[in-house]
Design a protein around this motif. Structure first.
Motif, short mmCIF file in Angstrom:
data_model
loop_
_atom_site.label_atom_id
_atom_site.label_comp_id
_atom_site.label_asym_id
_atom_site.label_seq_id
_atom_site.Cartn_x
_atom_site.Cartn_y
_atom_site.Cartn_z
N HIS A 54 0.84 -1.19 0.00
CA HIS A 54 0.00 0.00 0.00
C HIS A 54 0.88 1.25 0.00
CE1 HIS A 54 -2.71 -3.11 1.52
NE2 HIS A 54 -3.73 -2.33 1.21
N VAL A 56 0.55 5.56 0.95
CA VAL A 56 -0.18 6.75 1.41
C VAL A 56 0.66 7.95 1.05
CG1 VAL A 56 -1.25 7.93 3.35
CG2 VAL A 56 -1.17 5.44 3.32
N LEU A 82 -6.60 3.16 -6.44
CA LEU A 82 -7.37 4.07 -5.58
C LEU A 82 -8.68 3.42 -5.14
CD1 LEU A 82 -6.79 7.42 -7.53
CD2 LEU A 82 -5.97 6.90 -5.23
N LYS A 85 -8.11 0.91 -2.55
CA LYS A 85 -7.49 1.55 -1.38
C LYS A 85 -6.06 1.07 -1.14
CE LYS A 85 -11.87 2.51 0.94
NZ LYS A 85 -12.67 2.41 2.19
N CYS A 88 -3.61 5.66 -1.48
CA CYS A 88 -4.39 6.74 -0.87
C CYS A 88 -3.61 8.05 -1.07
CB CYS A 88 -4.61 6.47 0.62
SG CYS A 88 -5.42 7.83 1.51
N VAL A 90 -3.66 11.99 -0.36
CA VAL A 90 -4.27 13.05 0.43
C VAL A 90 -3.74 14.38 -0.10
CG1 VAL A 90 -4.68 13.97 2.73
CG2 VAL A 90 -4.34 11.51 2.41
N ARG A 115 -4.57 11.10 10.22
CA ARG A 115 -4.85 10.22 9.08
C ARG A 115 -4.01 8.95 9.15
NH1 ARG A 115 -7.66 11.86 4.54
NH2 ARG A 115 -7.42 9.65 4.04
N LEU A 119 -4.86 4.42 9.70
CA LEU A 119 -4.54 3.47 8.63
C LEU A 119 -3.60 2.38 9.12
CD1 LEU A 119 -3.84 6.07 5.79
CD2 LEU A 119 -5.89 4.66 6.02
#
Length: 250
Positions: A54, A56, A82, A85, A88, A90, A115, A119
């Protein structure tokens, strides 16, 4: 040489027992060079390496659309990532615009912390672009606030051994103290700078990678920096060394 392996990251399709990505990577960007291409390369490489990975990404220097387009050029469609997930993004400037009240520097830093706390960080790459932006939003005691913020991020990612962190900063003189502290925290330091002779059509800049050695006795042998020239192309980033054919004047 490809960008990920140059920066110490395992390549897509590499064996499970191959090198693990650096825990903390610091990207130092000098004026005249945009380091977002490097983040896009490492982002796509991480997501392609495993279905369990993943990413972020907290953006300020560039918006979410810019990174989606950059990944598309690298033959990676962010839409499915996306939706699932696995990715991600931001967009901090968008968050500021949509905030019910003024989101100043301290509130923005707390927003990022919040945030991340929501996660799971297993097999997750966390990218903060650009850390110095938060200092501009918080001019009073910004160095101490950003150093404390970076320490919190490093400590939070250390709770999950499979998590990695990339921090991107601008290497202006006013950020010398901040960059010195961040360098102490990082395992790998990547510096992007323009050519000292000026712009050149076939080369966008110089990329230097310094990887810290975990063994102090061998540091003189394994901490030699690696330097290449790079050119951001439509479908990839081409790297080459000084003296190769076609770039004799560099």
């Amino acid at each position: 040489m490809d960008i990920p392996s140059l920066c110490g990251w395992p390549l897509t399709g590499s064996k499970e027992d191959g090198p693990k990505p650096p825990h903390v990577t610091l990207v130092q960007e000098r004026t005249g060079v945009d380091g977002s291409f490097l983040l896009a390369v490492l982002l796509t490489n991480h997501l392609k390496s495993s279905r369990d990975n993943h990413v972020v990404l907290f953006t300020t220097h560039q918006n979410a659309s810019h990174y989606a387009a950059a990944c598309q050029k690298l033959t990676f469609n962010t839409s499915s990532a996306l939706q699932s997930k696995h990715l991600c993004i931001v967009d901090m400037l968008s968050e500021m615009y949509n905030a019910p009240s003024d989101m100043s520097g301290p509130f923005m830093l707390q927003f990022v912390r919040q945030r991340l706390s929501e996660l799971p960080l297993e097999n997750t790459l966390v990218i903060v672009d650009d850390l110095t932006f938060y200092g501009v939003m918080q001019p009073a005691d910004s160095d101490n606030a950003l150093v404390g913020f970076a320490e919190d991020l490093v400590a939070h990612c250390q709770l999950q051994p499979s998590a990695s962190l990339i921090l991107k900063v601008n290497v202006a003189e006013c950020y010398d103290r901040l960059c010195a502290h961040l360098t102490d925290m990082a395992d790998t330091i990547v510096t992007l700078e323009p050519l000292p002779s000026g712009s050149y059509n076939e080369c966008d800049g110089i990329l230097t990678v310094h990887q810290k050695c975990p063994y102090p006795v061998l540091s003189a042998l394994c901490e030699q920096p690696k330097t290449v020239l790079f050119k951001v192309q439509d479908r990839n980033v081409h790297t080459f060394r000084r003296g190769e054919a076609g770039i004799k004047n560099l």
